[in-house]
Structures are given as structure tokens and as C-alpha cells.
Scaffold this motif. Structure first.
Motif, PDB file in Angstrom:
ATOM      1  N   UNK A 139      75.862  43.918  77.691  1.00 45.14           N
ATOM      2  CA  UNK A 139      74.427  43.835  77.427  1.00 45.14           C
ATOM      3  C   UNK A 139      73.877  42.452  77.776  1.00 45.14           C
ATOM      4  N   UNK A 140      74.606  41.420  77.390  1.00 43.59           N
ATOM      5  CA  UNK A 140      74.128  40.055  77.652  1.00 43.59           C
ATOM      6  C   UNK A 140      74.180  39.755  79.147  1.00 43.59           C
ATOM      7  N   UNK A 141      75.199  40.234  79.830  1.00 44.74           N
ATOM      8  CA  UNK A 141      75.242  40.082  81.289  1.00 44.74           C
ATOM      9  C   UNK A 141      74.046  40.780  81.937  1.00 44.74           C
ATOM     10  N   UNK A 142      73.679  41.959  81.385  1.00 42.73           N
ATOM     11  CA  UNK A 142      72.521  42.679  81.926  1.00 42.73           C
ATOM     12  C   UNK A 142      71.240  41.870  81.730  1.00 42.73           C
ATOM     13  N   UNK A 143      71.134  41.163  80.610  1.00 45.78           N
ATOM     14  CA  UNK A 143      69.982  40.293  80.388  1.00 45.78           C
ATOM     15  C   UNK A 143      69.926  39.205  81.453  1.00 45.78           C
ATOM     16  N   UNK A 144      71.071  38.625  81.784  1.00 51.48           N
ATOM     17  CA  UNK A 144      71.108  37.595  82.826  1.00 51.48           C
ATOM     18  C   UNK A 144      70.593  38.135  84.155  1.00 51.48           C
ATOM     19  N   UNK A 145      70.886  39.382  84.437  1.00 53.84           N
ATOM     20  CA  UNK A 145      70.468  39.977  85.699  1.00 53.84           C
ATOM     21  C   UNK A 145      68.997  40.389  85.706  1.00 53.84           C
ATOM     22  N   UNK A 146      68.501  40.847  84.564  1.00 59.17           N
ATOM     23  CA  UNK A 146      67.211  41.561  84.574  1.00 59.17           C
ATOM     24  C   UNK A 146      66.099  40.911  83.760  1.00 59.17           C
ATOM     25  N   UNK A 147      66.322  39.767  83.145  1.00 61.46           N
ATOM     26  CA  UNK A 147      65.328  39.241  82.211  1.00 61.46           C
ATOM     27  C   UNK A 147      63.975  38.969  82.861  1.00 61.46           C
ATOM     28  N   UNK A 148      63.977  38.694  84.170  1.00 58.03           N
ATOM     29  CA  UNK A 148      62.720  38.354  84.842  1.00 58.03           C
ATOM     30  C   UNK A 148      62.045  39.552  85.493  1.00 58.03           C
ATOM     31  N   UNK A 149      62.515  40.765  85.156  1.00 55.49           N
ATOM     32  CA  UNK A 149      61.865  41.963  85.671  1.00 55.49           C
ATOM     33  C   UNK A 149      60.713  42.385  84.757  1.00 55.49           C
ATOM     34  N   UNK A 150      59.683  43.038  85.296  1.00 59.64           N
ATOM     35  CA  UNK A 150      58.623  43.580  84.429  1.00 59.64           C
ATOM     36  C   UNK A 150      59.147  44.766  83.622  1.00 59.64           C
ATOM     37  N   UNK A 151      58.509  45.032  82.495  1.00 57.96           N
ATOM     38  CA  UNK A 151      58.946  46.135  81.643  1.00 57.96           C
ATOM     39  C   UNK A 151      57.758  46.652  80.839  1.00 57.96           C
ATOM     40  N   UNK A 152      58.029  47.610  79.923  1.00 57.07           N
ATOM     41  CA  UNK A 152      56.985  48.163  79.056  1.00 57.07           C
ATOM     42  C   UNK A 152      56.911  47.430  77.721  1.00 57.07           C
ATOM     43  N   UNK A 153      57.985  46.785  77.322  1.00 63.14           N
ATOM     44  CA  UNK A 153      58.045  45.969  76.117  1.00 63.14           C
ATOM     45  C   UNK A 153      57.817  46.788  74.849  1.00 63.14           C
ATOM     46  N   UNK A 154      57.497  46.082  73.772  1.00 65.96           N
ATOM     47  CA  UNK A 154      57.514  46.664  72.429  1.00 65.96           C
ATOM     48  C   UNK A 154      56.439  47.718  72.203  1.00 65.96           C
ATOM     49  N   UNK A 155      55.263  47.587  72.847  1.00 64.79           N
ATOM     50  CA  UNK A 155      54.143  48.464  72.496  1.00 64.79           C
ATOM     51  C   UNK A 155      54.039  49.691  73.382  1.00 64.79           C
ATOM     52  N   UNK A 156      54.931  49.838  74.350  1.00 72.22           N
ATOM     53  CA  UNK A 156      55.059  51.082  75.121  1.00 72.22           C
ATOM     54  C   UNK A 156      53.745  51.567  75.723  1.00 72.22           C
ATOM     55  N   UNK A 157      53.023  50.709  76.449  1.00 69.24           N
ATOM     56  CA  UNK A 157      51.775  51.161  77.073  1.00 69.24           C
ATOM     57  C   UNK A 157      52.064  52.197  78.153  1.00 69.24           C
ATOM     58  N   UNK A 158      51.039  52.911  78.529  1.00 64.92           N
ATOM     59  CA  UNK A 158      51.200  53.950  79.540  1.00 64.92           C
ATOM     60  C   UNK A 158      50.641  53.498  80.899  1.00 64.92           C
ATOM     61  N   UNK A 159      50.617  52.178  81.138  1.00 62.42           N
ATOM     62  CA  UNK A 159      50.225  51.677  82.460  1.00 62.42           C
ATOM     63  C   UNK A 159      51.422  50.974  83.101  1.00 62.42           C
ATOM     64  N   UNK A 160      51.194  50.249  84.188  1.00 60.33           N
ATOM     65  CA  UNK A 160      52.296  49.667  84.947  1.00 60.33           C
ATOM     66  C   UNK A 160      53.034  48.598  84.143  1.00 60.33           C
ATOM     67  N   UNK A 161      54.351  48.453  84.365  1.00 58.72           N
ATOM     68  CA  UNK A 161      55.114  47.396  83.708  1.00 58.72           C
ATOM     69  C   UNK A 161      54.556  46.011  84.037  1.00 58.72           C
ATOM     70  N   UNK A 162      54.757  45.084  83.106  1.00 62.78           N
ATOM     71  CA  UNK A 162      54.282  43.710  83.277  1.00 62.78           C
ATOM     72  C   UNK A 162      55.360  42.738  82.809  1.00 62.78           C
ATOM     73  N   UNK A 163      55.105  41.450  83.043  1.00 66.64           N
ATOM     74  CA  UNK A 163      56.023  40.397  82.604  1.00 66.64           C
ATOM     75  C   UNK A 163      55.650  39.985  81.174  1.00 66.64           C
ATOM     76  N   UNK A 164      55.973  40.850  80.237  1.00 70.41           N
ATOM     77  CA  UNK A 164      55.571  40.615  78.853  1.00 70.41           C
ATOM     78  C   UNK A 164      56.351  39.453  78.242  1.00 70.41           C
ATOM     79  N   UNK A 165      55.630  38.578  77.588  1.00 72.92           N
ATOM     80  CA  UNK A 165      56.244  37.388  77.007  1.00 72.92           C
ATOM     81  C   UNK A 165      57.209  37.762  75.885  1.00 72.92           C
ATOM     82  N   UNK A 166      56.819  38.721  75.047  1.00 72.02           N
ATOM     83  CA  UNK A 166      57.700  39.089  73.937  1.00 72.02           C
ATOM     84  C   UNK A 166      59.053  39.558  74.442  1.00 72.02           C
ATOM     85  N   UNK A 167      59.085  40.308  75.527  1.00 69.26           N
ATOM     86  CA  UNK A 167      60.365  40.750  76.074  1.00 69.26           C
ATOM     87  C   UNK A 167      61.216  39.566  76.493  1.00 69.26           C
TER      88      UNK A 167
END
Length: 636
Positions: A384-412
């Protein structure tokens, strides 16, 4: 028929499912046999077609509800011009009755306190979310509802008869003072009518809940102070939402209760979100419920074993299944006309990078409370931690699960930092585990630098929702809670102030975020965000502000001390699914931090999982161990 306010419901359960009982004596929601199963009663989602099971005086009445002290046994007391009576509702818990093989059941005891008093019973089951209207037939001591694939049998010493149309059962009975009557609903098969045995079951269930619930003599209690009983009630709510077979925590036992009345923000929460893990473990462990805390963190690890570490789903079925396909039930009108009614949840398909941090935080917390991880667990964590090293700078849906395009959410990004930080601390403490620590440390610094440079806006003077954005996100109140920055850091203090200025109402409620989320309408202030603000203020030493806001939030609790997901800022009514695990987790953790802040003799609580072991603790603590043969077999 009319809909009730959500604060007019109490919840009962058995570790498999939860039923909502209205203050008018009507069970308006109950899925059987499990909380994620289709409903048998769903009047809360369609007052006319959903189905209910009511017991109430025939004449006009007033009523109040209360739980028996330190239990989930619910009492509804009715008063009329003629007298008073109490309906006691509960579900047998297998651990209390030694009856794990019995069918799920709802027990309802009607006792007349002052009479005579006439009561009406109405039994209207509707299987499969009211898509299957059963035939109701008489039995020797009640009625049976027979659907396409389901049966429900109601036994009673009240004379029940099928209704004229043959799809329900009803009865009218007059009770004298001191008289009792029982109604027992068995799913799948009948529960024999045995009043003396029913009284024993009630006593066993009361003893079980009181034996489980937090109890203390007041000395060194982590939740000592004026909110002790409210925190205990929240822990009992959480226990209702913990599946007895798997240890999974259900986010809420209902579906499609709207965030926005009349809007489309209606979701099914009868599943297990990994992000609840760290705060659930902390809340349960601090109140002495170590078995549930350990079981939950192990369950989260087990979820991860069957997936590529780079593709961890954020949400699971309570039995570990992945069939969470989101569908709409167009035949139901929804609570107070709020359609669509949904079952399943499309968030299963989202990438939510914050879950990595929440999972590793939960493991770290569990180790702090005495649970050692196995070498097999460590292999999962390392992945899991290795996966974070690989993917931490990718956009995602983050905690609030919006229904629009992924973004670079700070909380993530904050939670990716937390995953790296706690992984490094565990590896350092364990000494004898394999980990690419140099890589992890370099990545941790890269993530932290990105957050501080791109996630904090000098113009806004606050952490923002996503990189390059100027909108706010209440989740950033957790920056000091996970230890990315100390609570007295100017950027933390400014983020607290900006949240109060732009996301908070005058009476303590906090909205989740600003900006578009791909859905029409507005979301109500979230209760857990309001508690996060309390916690952040308490950590920052702004204790008086924290207490004032906490007391303001408590005014929105139901008379039973139960919270849903949000609050309508205009009407003050609760909104969203109820009872909501995240709200009650937030309450418990706020009480923990407030208790520390208000006791000058108590060591100030460190941010979540941030304190490190002393040399003595490190030498004596078992951080990583070899798995037992049973554990190896269970993970194969």
C-alpha cells in the motif's frame, strides 16, 4: 400519510440489521435479514407503499422515547386522556441469548401503566423494497406474510387478523393497568409465543448491552466530563452499526434519506467505507472496546489482500462482496418526495487516494493499543505504501466522492503523507522488517512540500480544496489532527479561521466544501465536519471556542442523542442517512480532545497516531510478529 422528522426515530438492532422505530410506535424501516438486504418495512421512503409495523393508542396521544440506560433497548411511552402505556422494542443479540442459529426477530412488548387503554396494531410488510406485496394469512397465534421468496411470521397474544384485502394484519385490544402483551416478528420462521421466555430474552439483551457499554468510576476516564453519557450513547450507536459476523462498520443503516430535501443527493450508505477506519479504531479503543477495534483493522487489511495495491476500492459490502452496482427504485417516491431512491453505491468504482492514509493510520492506532501486525500484514502494508509512492500525485475523487472529473485534492495528498509517515514510524519501531525507507522518506518530503507549496493559498490564507484552487474544504481541518503541521502553526490557525468565515454557520455547523461537485442542488452542513472544527480548535488551544461550538452542535441531536449525516441550516432538521457512523465517531473524538483540553492535570492528547514510542515502549512492544497457522489459512 405524512413523514416524520428524522429526530423522531430510534434505532434497534442485533448486529445483523437495524430497524428504525418512530416516536408514534411505527417501525418504518427494516431490511432483513441483513442491513444491506432489501427492506421489509420502508415507509420512511414511501409513506403509502413502503410498509410499516405500528403499535399505538387508538385515541389521540403524546409520546416520548428513551433508551434503557446503557443499552439499545428502546422504550416509547404513550399518554392519552385515558392513561399511559409503554412499548419496549428490541432485537435479540446472539451473544446475549446463545441463539446464533435463530432467525432475525423483532420483539415488541406492550405494557399498560395506567388504564384502561385501547391500542391498535397494524402489520403491513412489503418485501423487496415494496416490490413484493405479500399475502397475509392467519395462524394459530398470529399471522404470516408470504411473499415470492420470503416469509415473516408475527406471533402475539393480541388477537391478530388479516386485513380485508389480505396484504396485512391488524388488531385492536384494550389493556388494563399492569397488563402486558407481546408481539414477536420472526423473519423466515415463527418465534413461539412464550411470554415468560420473552421476558428472559429481554433481560439477557439488557445485560448484554450493559456489559458491553463503556462504564467507569470517573477516575482517569478518557471521556470524563459533562458529555460522558452522550459519548457512551454514540458508542452504542456505533455498536449497532458493526456487523457481528465480519466486524465491518456500516456507514449508516438506511438508504436515500436526502442531504437536500427534494433533491437528488440520496445515497445508499449500508456499506463499509475504509476511510472510517482510523477514527473508528481510535474511538472504540479509547472507550475500551479493543476487540471491535482490532477486528475492524484486520478486516480492512483483509479487504486489501485481494486487490492490486494501486487499485484499492474505497467501499465494500459488509460481507466483503463487491456487488455494489448503483440502481434506482423508481416505484418509491422517496422521503418527503426526494427521488431517486438508490440502492448500491457507484463510489465503489472511484479512485480515492485518501483511503491509503486512513488505513495505515488505523493500523498504527491499533499497534499503539497493543495489536501486533503479522509479517503477512506488513507485506500488505508495504504494498500500500509503495502504491502511494507511485500514485500520490494523481488526481482522484477524494473523501467527498463528487460526480465530476477527478482533481488534485489537497486532503488526499495529506492522507498520502500520513500513510508514508506512519509506515516509516512503524518500520523504524519494528526494526526487523523490510522496507525501502530511503524511498519512503524522500516521497514523504516530496508530498509534504507539494501540499505546503501548492495546497496552501496565500491569497485565501488557507489550505484549499485542490491544487491551484481558491475554494475551501473542511477536510483540511484534519491537517493538525494527523500531524502534518502542529496545531499552533500559523497556516493551521488561518485555515481554521477561513473555515469559520466561509464554511461555518453562526451556530457551529460546517459545510463540507465550496465549489462544483457535478450534482445539482446543495448539500446540508455535515455534522462530522462540525465536530472536526471542534477538534481542531481544541488541539489549537482555543478551548472556549471549541466548547461553545460543541454545545451548539449538540442542540441538533435527537432527543435520544442520535445524529444523522447533516443539518438543514434553515429549519434545523436533520438530513441524510441516520444514524450516521461518521457523525458519532466525530462526536466521540471531539469529546476525547475536549476532555484533555479541559483537564490541566491530564497530558494533552497528541494528534491522531502521531506520538512515537519511547525507548522502553519500543523495546517491549511487539510491532510485527509471525502469523499463526490459523491466520495463514484464513488469508490463503
Amino acid at each position: 400519510m405524512q413523514y416524520k422528522r428524522l429526530t423522531e426515530y430510534g434505532a434497534i438492532g442485533d448486529g445483523n440489521t437495524v430497524a428504525l422505530v418512530g416516536r408514534d410506535g411505527s417501525i418504518d424501516w427494516c431490511p432483513l435479514p441483513h442491513v444491506e438486504s432489501p427492506s421489509v418495512f420502508a415507509a420512511i421512503l414511501d409513506a403509502d407503499r413502503g410498509g410499516r409495523f405500528s403499535v399505538q393508542p387508538t385515541r389521540s396521544f403524546e409520546s416520548i422515547q428513551r433508551y434503557r440506560d446503557r443499552t439499545n433497548v428502546l422504550e416509547t411511552t404513550f399518554r392519552t386522556a385515558d392513561g399511559s402505556a409503554t412499548v419496549t422494542d428490541f432485537m435479540p443479540v446472539a451473544e446475549a441469548t446463545g441463539s446464533a442459529d435463530r432467525p432475525p426477530a423483532i420483539y415488541r412488548r406492550l405494557e399498560c401503566d395506567d388504564g384502561p387503554l385501547e391500542f391498535t396494531v397494524s402489520f403491513e410488510p412489503r418485501f423487496d423494497y415494496a416490490r413484493d406485496v405479500p399475502a397475509v394469512e392467519p395462524t394459530s397465534d398470529g399471522v404470516v406474510a408470504i411473499g415470492d421468496d420470503e416469509r415473516a411470521v408475527l406471533t402475539s397474544d393480541v388477537p391478530l387478523e388479516p386485513t380485508a384485502e389480505g396484504h396485512g394484519g391488524s388488531a385492536t385490544a384494550t389493556l388494563e393497568a399492569g397488563e402486558r402483551r407481546w408481539l414477536v416478528l420472526g423473519y423466515g420462521e415463527a418465534i413461539p409465543l412464550e411470554p415468560s421466555r420473552h421476558r428472559e430474552v429481554l433481560d439477557d439483551v439488557v445485560d448484554y448491552w450493559r456489559g458491553w457499554s463503556h462504564d467507569c468510576d470517573g477516575a482517569d476516564c478518557p471521556i470524563g466530563g459533562p458529555w460522558h453519557e452522550l459519548a457512551v450513547r454514540s458508542s452504542l450507536v456505533l455498536k449497532l452499526l458493526i456487523h457481528r459476523g465480519t466486524g465491518a462498520v456500516c456507514a449508516a443503516p438506511t438508504t436515500s434519506l436526502p442531504e437536500d430535501l427534494g433533491g437528488v443527493r440520496n445515497w445508499d450508505y449500508r456499506f463499509n467505507w475504509i476511510r472510517d477506519a482510523a477514527f473508528t479504531v481510535q474511538a472504540l479503543a479509547e472507550l475500551g472496546h479493543l476487540a471491535e477495534a482490532r477486528s475492524y483493522f484486520q478486516l480492512c487489511l483483509d479487504h486489501c489482500r485481494g486487490h492490486d495495491p494501486a487499485d484499492i476500492p474505497p467501499v465494500y459490502g459488509l460481507h466483503g462482496g463487491d456487488d455494489l452496482e448503483e440502481r434506482t427504485l423508481d416505484h418509491l417516491e422517496g422521503y418527503r418526495g426526494s427521488a431517486p431512491v438508490r440502492v448500491g453505491n457507484a463510489a465503489r468504482q472511484q479512485r480515492q487516494l485518501d483511503v491509503y492514509g486512513e488505513l495505515i493510520l488505523a493500523i498504527y492506532e491499533s499497534v499503539r493499543y497493543g495489536e501486533a501486525v503479522t509479517t503477512d500484514d506488513w507485506a500488505v502494508m508495504r504494498g500500500l505504501i509503495d502504491a502511494v509512492c507511485e500514485d500520490w500525485d494523481r488526481p482522484d475523487a477524494s473523501i467527498w466522492e463528487p460526480r465530476n472529473d477527478p482533481q488534485q485534492y489537497v486532503y488526499s495528498k495529506v492522507m498520502c503523507w500520513a500513510a508514508l509517515d506512519r509506515g516509516i514510524k512503524l518500520a523504524d519501531a519494528a526494526d526487523d522488517v523490510s522496507a525501502p525507507l530511503e524511498r519512503w522518506r524522500t516521497c514523504r518530503e516530496d508530498v509534504r512540500e507539494a501540499i505546503l507549496e501548492r495546497g496552501y493559498s496565500e491569497r485565501t490564507d488557507s489550505f484549499v480544496r485542490s491544487f491551484g484552487d481558491e475554494t475551501l474544504d473542511a477536510a483540511n481541518l484534519l491537517v493538525p489532527v494527523v500531524g502534518l503541521l502542529p496545531p499552533d502553526d500559523a497556516r493551521v490557525q488561518c485555515t481554521i479561521d477561513a473555515t469559520i468565515d466561509r464554511l461555518a454557520t453562526s451556530d457551529g455547523l460546517v459545510r463540507r466544501y465550496e465549489g462544483d461537485d457535478g450534482l445539482p442542488g446543495e448539500t446540508s452542513p455535515f455534522i462530522v465536519c462540525s465536530f472536526w472544527l471542534v477538534t481542531a480548535l481544541a488541539l489549537a488551544g482555543r478551548t472556549d471556542e471549541a466548547r461553545d461550538r460543541f454545545e451548539s452542535i449538540l442542540e441538533y441531536a435527537s432527543p435520544l442523542g442520535v445524529f444523522a449525516e447533516g443539518i438543514d441550516p434553515e429549519t434545523g432538521e436533520q438530513r441524510g442517512n441516520v444514524p450516521q457512523a461518521y457523525s458519532h465517531i466525530g462526536l466521540i473524538n471531539s469529546v476525547l480532545y475536549l476532555a484533555d483540553a479541559g483537564d490541566s492535570n491530564r497530558e494533552r492528547r497528541a494528534p491522531l497516531g502521531f506520538d512515537q514510542w519511547t525507548a522502553d515502549e519500543r523495546s517491549s512492544a511487539e510491532i510485527v510478529r509471525q502469523p499463526t497457522d490459523t491466520e495463514r489459512r484464513n488469508t490463503q
